[in-house]
Design an enzyme around this catalytic site. Structure first.
Site, mmCIF file in Angstrom:
data_model
loop_
_atom_site.group_PDB
_atom_site.id
_atom_site.type_symbol
_atom_site.label_atom_id
_atom_site.label_comp_id
_atom_site.label_asym_id
_atom_site.label_seq_id
_atom_site.Cartn_x
_atom_site.Cartn_y
_atom_site.Cartn_z
ATOM 1 N N ASP A 1 -46.098 14.499 9.864
ATOM 2 C CA ASP A 1 -46.835 14.341 9.781
ATOM 3 C C ASP A 1 -47.405 13.031 10.775
ATOM 4 O OD1 ASP A 1 -45.252 12.636 8.368
ATOM 5 O OD2 ASP A 1 -46.002 12.145 6.608
ATOM 6 N N HIS B 1 -49.946 5.270 7.312
ATOM 7 C CA HIS B 1 -50.697 6.306 6.584
ATOM 8 C C HIS B 1 -51.424 5.062 5.326
ATOM 9 C CE1 HIS B 1 -48.656 9.976 6.209
ATOM 10 N NE2 HIS B 1 -48.065 9.353 6.345
HETATM 11 FE FE LIG Z 1 -42.282 9.590 5.848
HETATM 12 FE FE LIG Z 2 -45.713 9.833 6.574
#
Ligand SMILES: [Fe+2]
Ligand SMILES: [Fe+2]
Ligand SMILES: Cc1cc2nc3c(=O)[nH]c(=O)nc-3n(C[C@H](O)[C@H](O)[C@H](O)COP(=O)(O)O)c2cc1C
Length: 404
Positions: free
Chosen positions: A86, A228
């Site tokens: 990610d 995030h």
């Molecule tokens: Fe991670």
């Molecule tokens: Fe992550």
């Protein structure tokens, strides 16, 4: 695309160039009900530096945001704080498109990136505590192993006092507002706890080490910028999340007891209701979570600040119900601690489920306070009274553990 997807200015020389994923709902078993962001940051120092990238399908969005402030060709350095996809998924495209002078990662990061991608350049390994001179700025790297992977490190930007923390201190929350103080506080608090519970709960000893390291480094921090969700910029938000992480890593028990169960014909559910009555009468704050109504990742979030766990299942084909197998597998891996516990369930003839759940609680090392409570088929008034008493007993044990 750069006329649509713009970089967001944090300071004159620091921009957010990440991506917003409004649609993602699944993160390896974690229900991301509010979507997420993959944050990447651009430092416009003499050596222009990109901190982390985004999930592969969002590479275009990241490039567009970068191009809205600077020609991507001009980027000198890329820092990879965390090799998980990610954050590194767009790294091959970034290296291809930018042709940076250097790409930096921790030793384990370089190894992990090498196992994910066939990169067209070498990774420059930075050591724990190493400082990199960007000309008009300086950044320092600190390893934070297992927060979230063995490669994880954080990067501190001295001039602006920003701590780029990859997964640590993050949350899954999509939105155009870039700062935590711009969101509803209850949502920020819930999503922060949910992230910790589902991603980091079992890594508590590593969280402790990372917090200790932060204490030793004694950095002036004006912003915590995770990979995030929103950035924390107020003193209250910064101190708040560090305190929350310290509290959660100790998994300090409270007077809350979570009752997690599943039921085919309603008997086990009825038992759960009666147990809840007893918990409440005994002074605990009872939270009932039926697995036909709740997601495993919300169950774990509730358990993060609980002091008790009561778990129930009807017996089905000589075992627990499938939804209970799901939640116990998931929760077991996250290794909850410091909970008073008990197991229960309705059965017809063999009644393995409550016994199997009791074994699961014992194997987890929780403080199991009674024999499993079993009811044959449909609970009558006596059975329900026993369930209520079971709840009172668990409430007592939970509240007693707070005094230890
Ligand atoms: Fe991670
Ligand atoms: Fe992550
Ligand atoms: C598909 C199915 C499988 C079952 N398997 C068992 C079993 O292996 N052993 C047992 O003791 N009871 C078994 N039962 C009986 C249930 O455990 C019993 O009906 C119980 O009261 C159901 O509780 P509930 O109302 O919470 O679903 C089974 C019931 C169903 C519907």
């Amino acid at each position: 695309m750069k006329d649509t997807f713009k970089a967001v200015k944090i300071f004159d020389d620091v921009y957010w160039v990440g991506a917003i994923d409004w649609d993602v709902r699944q993160f390896h078993g974690y229900l991301t009900s509010r979507g997420t962001t993959y944050n990447a940051f651009l430092i416009l120092a003499d050596k222009i530096t990109l901190i982390d990238t985004v999930k592969a399908p969002f590479a275009d969005e990241m490039f567009a945001r970068i191009a809205s402030v600077v020609d991507p060709d001009k980027i000198d350095y890329i820092v990879s704080n965390h090799a998980e996809m990610d954050h590194s998924g767009s790294l091959p495209a970034a290296i291809e498109g930018i042709k940076p002078e250097k790409v930096f990662a921790s030793k384990m990061g370089a190894k992990a990136l090498g196992r994910h991608f066939d990169l067209p350049c070498d990774i420059t390994v930075v050591s724990d505590g190493e400082t990199l001179d960007l000309g008009s700025e300086k950044i320092t790297f600190a390893e934070t192993k297992m927060c979230h992977w063995p490669d994880s490190m954080i990067t501190y930007q001295h001039g602006r006092q920003i701590l780029f923390t990859q997964d640590a201190f993050g949350m899954h929350l999509a939105g155009f507002e870039r700062y935590a103080d711009e969101y509803d506080r209850a949502i920020v608090d819930y999503e922060t706890a949910k992230y910790y519970a589902n991603i980091l709960m079992h890594l508590a000893s590593f969280i402790d080490k990372a917090l200790e390291k932060l204490g030793t480094l004694n950095l002036d921090i004006s912003m915590i910028a995770p990979d995030h969700g929103p950035i924390r910029r107020t003193g209250e938000d910064i101190a708040g999340i560090i305190n929350s992480y310290a509290k959660w890593s100790a998994q300090e028990p409270t007077g809350k007891v979570v009752v997690v169960y599943d039921s085919m014909w309603g008997s086990t559910a009825r038992m759960a209701g009666a147990i809840g009555e007893g918990l409440s009468a005994g002074g605990a704050k009872a939270k009932l979570m039926s697995m036909s109504a709740c997601h495993r990742s919300d169950v774990v979030t509730e358990i993060l600040d609980a002091g008790g766990l009561v778990i129930g299942s009807a017996t089905m084909n000589n075992d627990i119900q499938p939804a209970m197998a799901d939640v116990t597998t998931y929760l077991g891996g996250l290794k909850p601690r410091n909970l008073a516990a008990g197991a229960f369930g309705s059965y017809g003839w063999s009644g393995e489920a409550p016994k199997n759940l009791q074994k699961w609680l014992t194997d987890l090392g929780l403080n199991v306070i009674a024999d499993p409570l079993r009811v044959n088929y449909v609970p009558d008034a006596d059975d329900l009274a026993k369930c209520r008493q079971f709840g009172v007993d668990i409430a007592k044990a939970t509240l007693a553990s707070l005094e230890d």
